[in-house]
Write a protein that holds these residues in place. Structure first.
Motif, PDB file in Angstrom:
ATOM      1  N   TYR A   1       1.645  -5.100  -3.740  1.00 34.66           N
ATOM      2  CA  TYR A   1       1.421  -5.289  -5.169  1.00 34.66           C
ATOM      3  C   TYR A   1       0.116  -4.650  -5.636  1.00 34.66           C
ATOM      4  O   TYR A   1       0.037  -4.103  -6.739  1.00 34.66           O
ATOM      5  N   GLN A   2      -0.913  -4.730  -4.807  1.00 39.37           N
ATOM      6  CA  GLN A   2      -2.208  -4.149  -5.180  1.00 39.37           C
ATOM      7  C   GLN A   2      -2.071  -2.637  -5.367  1.00 39.37           C
ATOM      8  O   GLN A   2      -2.583  -2.078  -6.343  1.00 39.37           O
TER       9      GLN A   2
ATOM     10  N   LEU B   1      -0.050  -1.924  -8.547  1.00 39.24           N
ATOM     11  CA  LEU B   1      -0.862  -2.114  -9.743  1.00 39.24           C
ATOM     12  C   LEU B   1      -1.799  -0.922  -9.949  1.00 39.24           C
ATOM     13  O   LEU B   1      -1.978  -0.428 -11.076  1.00 39.24           O
TER      14      LEU B   1
ATOM     15  N   THR C   1       0.197   2.049 -11.189  1.00 39.96           N
ATOM     16  CA  THR C   1       0.550   1.859 -12.596  1.00 39.96           C
ATOM     17  C   THR C   1      -0.649   2.180 -13.476  1.00 39.96           C
ATOM     18  O   THR C   1      -0.531   2.856 -14.503  1.00 39.96           O
ATOM     19  N   ARG C   2      -1.812   1.694 -13.077  1.00 34.56           N
ATOM     20  CA  ARG C   2      -3.041   1.935 -13.841  1.00 34.56           C
ATOM     21  C   ARG C   2      -3.334   3.435 -13.942  1.00 34.56           C
ATOM     22  O   ARG C   2      -3.819   3.917 -14.970  1.00 34.56           O
TER      23      ARG C   2
ATOM     24  N   THR D   1       8.690  -4.050 -13.530  1.00 36.29           N
ATOM     25  CA  THR D   1       7.486  -4.678 -13.007  1.00 36.29           C
ATOM     26  C   THR D   1       7.458  -6.176 -13.271  1.00 36.29           C
ATOM     27  O   THR D   1       8.225  -6.697 -14.083  1.00 36.29           O
TER      28      THR D   1
ATOM     29  N   PHE E   1       1.985  -8.021 -14.715  1.00 33.63           N
ATOM     30  CA  PHE E   1       1.646  -6.606 -14.597  1.00 33.63           C
ATOM     31  C   PHE E   1       2.087  -5.860 -15.858  1.00 33.63           C
ATOM     32  O   PHE E   1       1.417  -4.944 -16.336  1.00 33.63           O
TER      33      PHE E   1
END
Length: 274
Positions: free
Chosen positions: A65-66, A69, A72-73, A82, A86
């Motif tokens: 997940y990290q 994320l 995605t950022r 998602t 998030f």
């Protein structure tokens, strides 16, 4: 002369490959199941997006997940399937626009072995396994346990296992006293696995998976994509089967209220990330 021709061909091939890469779009799916299982479940949507957008679409996930994320950022994904927290963060801070959400809400579960405890108090001092510390089910369980007198990190240990399947396996191996999972994911696990566990507690329903698209695709393209996605999920045989397999029961537009209700959980997420 032949050498010049060869160099020209190689240059043209490189340009074609670069153009294809530039036109390629990425569907990024949060890693709540194994990459193989996600690829199987989301292939109908990937194919539909490719038809709707008139460009190659590839499906990607991330190791955890990290990482998801972070990607995605960075804007690595053009379209995202998602977790709701998030998704709200992506809308507020990362340039993504809501597309659609499932008709059904998500029901988190605390499950245990057939001979496991019945009451929450029996989890005091024990381990509860989960897929990932940043998963929406994990954050929902944090709040539920805290509201019922068990503070995660003090009274109970929440231990990520990497996936829902791993989380349940940790439970069956005796490494945890309970596991956090959802009704939908329970249906997607092997029947031989789910037959060995029982529901200990049903947690309050929460907002399910969200679909968003990066604003770089443009308003006109995004509006068309939204309509085509809803048509696919609700009014085609393949789309209805896709929705059933994921426990969506169809898709609908995301309202501002759907997103606003997620804000307290986004704050919880930011605390964990710090």
């Amino acid at each position: 002369m032949a050498r010049k021709f060869l160099l020209l061909c190689l240059t043209l091939c490189s340009l074609v490959q670069a153009a294809r890469a530039a036109d390629m779009l990425v569907l990024g799916v949060v890693p709540y199941l194994s990459a193989r299982k996600l690829a199987e479940l989301y292939e109908p949507m990937r194919a539909q997006l490719q038809r709707s957008l008139g460009a190659p679409v590839v499906l990607e996930t991330a190791p955890d997940y990290q990482s998801y994320l972070a990607r995605t950022r960075e804007g690595r994904y053009d379209i995202i399937a998602t977790s709701p927290y998030f998704g709200r963060l992506a809308q507020l801070e990362q340039g993504y626009v809501p597309l659609a959400r499932p008709l059904t809400n998500l029901e988190p579960l605390l499950v245990t072995r057939m001979d496991g405890p019945h009451e929450l108090e029996a989890l005091r001092g024990k381990v509860v396994s989960t897929s990932d510390k940043l998963a929406n089910l994990t954050l929902a369980a944090h709040r539920y346990l805290w509201q019922n007198g068990l503070e995660p990190g003090r009274d109970v240990t929440i231990r990520p296992a990497g996936s829902h399947a791993n989380s349940v396996q940790a439970l069956l191996n005796g490494e945890s006293a309970a596991a956090i999972i959802s009704v939908t994911t329970m249906r997607q696990l092997h029947p031989g696995t789910t037959a060995r566990v029982r529901v200990m507690k049903r947690l309050p329903h929460i907002t399910p998976l969200l679909y968003l698209v990066h604003r770089r695709l443009g308003a006109t393209r995004i509006d068309g994509l939204r309509g085509q996605l809803l048509q696919f999920a609700n009014h085609t045989e393949v789309g209805r089967l896709f929705s059933k397999e994921l426990g969506h029961d169809g898709l609908k537009e995301i309202t501002p209220a759907d997103m606003k209700v997620l804000d307290p959980y986004v704050q919880d997420l930011k605390v964990i990330l710090r």
